[in-house]
Design an enzyme around this catalytic site. Structure first.
Site, mmCIF file in Angstrom:
data_model
loop_
_atom_site.group_PDB
_atom_site.id
_atom_site.type_symbol
_atom_site.label_atom_id
_atom_site.label_comp_id
_atom_site.label_asym_id
_atom_site.label_seq_id
_atom_site.Cartn_x
_atom_site.Cartn_y
_atom_site.Cartn_z
ATOM 1 N N ARG A 54 0.834 -1.214 0.000
ATOM 2 C CA ARG A 54 0.000 0.000 0.000
ATOM 3 C C ARG A 54 0.865 1.259 0.000
ATOM 4 O O ARG A 54 0.458 2.307 -0.500
ATOM 5 C CB ARG A 54 -0.967 -0.016 1.198
ATOM 6 C CG ARG A 54 -1.780 1.247 1.322
ATOM 7 C CD ARG A 54 -3.077 1.079 2.126
ATOM 8 N NE ARG A 54 -2.969 0.293 3.324
ATOM 9 C CZ ARG A 54 -2.372 0.704 4.460
ATOM 10 N NH1 ARG A 54 -1.819 1.889 4.544
ATOM 11 N NH2 ARG A 54 -2.330 -0.093 5.511
ATOM 12 N N TYR A 106 -15.017 18.224 -15.699
ATOM 13 C CA TYR A 106 -15.615 16.893 -15.580
ATOM 14 C C TYR A 106 -16.607 16.919 -14.407
ATOM 15 O O TYR A 106 -16.216 17.161 -13.264
ATOM 16 C CB TYR A 106 -14.540 15.823 -15.377
ATOM 17 C CG TYR A 106 -15.125 14.496 -14.989
ATOM 18 C CD1 TYR A 106 -16.056 13.872 -15.812
ATOM 19 C CD2 TYR A 106 -14.786 13.880 -13.798
ATOM 20 C CE1 TYR A 106 -16.639 12.674 -15.443
ATOM 21 C CE2 TYR A 106 -15.353 12.675 -13.433
ATOM 22 C CZ TYR A 106 -16.278 12.081 -14.259
ATOM 23 O OH TYR A 106 -16.864 10.895 -13.880
ATOM 24 N N ASP A 179 -6.203 19.155 -14.426
ATOM 25 C CA ASP A 179 -6.645 17.869 -14.958
ATOM 26 C C ASP A 179 -6.304 17.876 -16.446
ATOM 27 O O ASP A 179 -6.924 18.590 -17.233
ATOM 28 C CB ASP A 179 -8.158 17.719 -14.735
ATOM 29 C CG ASP A 179 -8.711 16.385 -15.249
ATOM 30 O OD1 ASP A 179 -8.020 15.730 -16.047
ATOM 31 O OD2 ASP A 179 -9.837 16.022 -14.844
ATOM 32 N N LYS A 204 -8.335 6.816 -19.214
ATOM 33 C CA LYS A 204 -8.634 7.322 -20.555
ATOM 34 C C LYS A 204 -7.436 7.099 -21.491
ATOM 35 O O LYS A 204 -7.058 5.968 -21.735
ATOM 36 C CB LYS A 204 -9.025 8.802 -20.447
ATOM 37 C CG LYS A 204 -10.093 9.083 -19.380
ATOM 38 C CD LYS A 204 -11.377 8.361 -19.677
ATOM 39 C CE LYS A 204 -12.551 8.681 -18.781
ATOM 40 N NZ LYS A 204 -12.384 8.674 -17.363
HETATM 41 C C1 LIG Z 1 -11.562 14.783 -17.548
HETATM 42 C C2 LIG Z 1 -11.793 13.719 -16.510
HETATM 43 N N1 LIG Z 1 -11.196 13.839 -15.313
HETATM 44 C C3 LIG Z 1 -11.370 12.913 -14.350
HETATM 45 C C4 LIG Z 1 -12.173 11.813 -14.537
HETATM 46 C C5 LIG Z 1 -12.348 10.790 -13.438
HETATM 47 O O1 LIG Z 1 -11.534 9.689 -13.717
HETATM 48 P P1 LIG Z 1 -11.832 8.164 -13.278
HETATM 49 O O2 LIG Z 1 -13.090 7.744 -13.968
HETATM 50 O O3 LIG Z 1 -10.615 7.423 -13.711
HETATM 51 O O4 LIG Z 1 -11.983 8.175 -11.790
HETATM 52 C C6 LIG Z 1 -12.831 11.654 -15.761
HETATM 53 C C7 LIG Z 1 -13.715 10.495 -15.973
HETATM 54 O O5 LIG Z 1 -14.541 10.471 -16.872
HETATM 55 C C8 LIG Z 1 -12.628 12.630 -16.781
HETATM 56 O O6 LIG Z 1 -13.232 12.531 -17.981
#
Ligand SMILES: Cc1ncc(COP(=O)(O)O)c(C=O)c1O
Length: 381
Positions: A54, A106, A179, A204
């Site tokens: 961990r 998001y 992000d 992604k």
């Molecule tokens: C731009 C973006 N940031 C963060 C996330 C969250 O990621 P995760 O689904 O891997 O937790 C997503 C998920 O769709 C996303 O599209």
């Protein structure tokens, strides 16, 4: 044996920053499933870096090194998901801190941040991307600890100037976290533009094959805040499994090919449909008509990304009809995989969503672009 210095990022990534093992000669790093690591007769760890899975895990090392190198950061950490990675940043703040986020980002993360910050007594304000002065108005010098941005912003693909956001954040004594899931380090390296922390939903593009949920953070500086984030990961325990981390490094080896191909196809699709009579608008930062095009040119290279949105004339009903008629695009959420997806975001986000009801989000994969264009043409007809 180490890799030569000053090679192109594509070269490091294609080879996974991995040299053949001097004993086994393996070209591919091994998966280390052990949860615990042994000590010698003197009670010293046999490998000083590994005690319990961990805290640190040898199976994370390849993907973390690749990502830190690609982003030009000091260190990277893998997490169990993109949300867990973002969550570790917010959970490393203190009650009383002030955070600024965009109104469009998001939605899952925005909703979680709003809710969590309220309970954690972290003050949170949202700024309007369309008004460049709103970020300045929203910040509180000396109190704002974190400015969180996403660019291009999901799912309108509006741009935020990373350099300006970094200057404003630093001027107020705050860190800038970004992000960068949609851009990936192939297109944008936010640390070079002043960002302090880069976050990815590795689910992604980084993995790119729709078979791993994972997240990652990269830091520009190995400072106290990063140490706090590292501690949060180790103690709250949002880590990926060893096999997922291994799959992630394998997916990342083709990152450049996939992202460049998807970006070329997305641009061709955006240009083809830009003035289509059945569409209100095509939202894509690579189009000169896009309000963020100049910022995109400044901070994106090798393409403008594989994501675009179509606003369909006739509202939600007509948009859903177009999605229903698609035969090559698959109706599904998520993005950044090798297959193209189409999604009606408003149906997913619901009434609280600021997203127009006529918007269809497209994640462009690596199929023939002619097949993708023909599919959309027949669906719109
Ligand atoms: C731009 C973006 N940031 C963060 C996330 C969250 O990621 P995760 O689904 O891997 O937790 C997503 C998920 O769709 C996303 O599209």
């Amino acid at each position: 044996m180490t890799m030569p210095k000053n090679l192109a990022p594509e070269t490091y990534v294609a080879q996974g920053m991995h040299r053949p093992d001097p004993i086994s000669g393996d070209l591919i790093p091994s998966i280390q499933p052990s949860t615990t690591f042994a000590r010698d007769e003197n009670y010293q760890l046999i490998d000083a870096e590994h005690s319990y899975a961990r805290d640190e895990n040898p199976s994370f090392v390849t993907a973390e090194r690749m990502l830190a190198h690609l982003e030009g950061g000091e260190e990277a950490l893998l997490f169990a998901s993109g949300m867990a990675a973002a969550g570790a940043v917010i959970q490393s703040l203190k009650p009383g801190d002030h955070v600024v986020i965009p109104k469009v980002m998001y939605w899952g993360l925005r909703n979680w941040m709003v809710d969590f910050c309220k309970r954690w007594r972290i003050e949170l304000d949202q700024f309007d991307l369309a008004d460049p002065d709103d970020l300045v108005r929203t910040m509180q010098a000396g109190k704002t600890a974190l400015v969180w941005i996403e660019t291009p912003c999901n799912p309108t693909w509006d741009l935020i100037d990373i350099e300006t956001a970094a200057e404003l954040a630093h001027g107020a004594g705050a860190r800038l976290a970004i992000d960068s899931t949609v851009s990936t380090p192939v297109l944008t390296r936010p640390i070079e533009h002043g960002a302090d922390i880069v976050m990815h939903s590795a689910t992604k593009y980084l993995n790119g094959h729709g078979d791993v949920v994972a997240g990652a953070l990269v830091t520009a500086n190995n400072d106290d805040f990063w140490a706090e984030i590292h501690k949060t990961r180790a103690e709250a325990g949002a880590i990926p499994g060893a096999f997922e981390a291994w799959l992630l490094q394998r997916g990342m080896r083709t990152l450049f090919l996939r992202v460049v191909h998807a970006s070329q196809s997305a641009l061709a699709i955006a240009q083809h449909f830009e003035n289509h009579p059945r569409l209100e608008a095509v939202l894509y930062p690579g189009l000169e008509s896009h309000p963020g095009h100049d910022i995109a040119k400044k901070q994106m290279s090798a393409g403008f990304g594989g994501m675009l949105s179509l606003r369909v004339r006739g509202g939600a009903k007509r948009a859903l009809e177009v999605a229903r008629k698609c035969e090559v695009f698959i109706r599904a959420t998520s993005l950044g995989g090798v297959e193209s997806l189409i999604e009606h975001r408003y149906s997913i986000e619901g009434k609280r969503s600021p997203i127009p009801e006529d918007l269809l989000r497209l994640s462009i994969g690596i199929e023939s672009v002619d097949d993708l264009i023909a599919d959309l043409e027949q669906a719109l007809s």
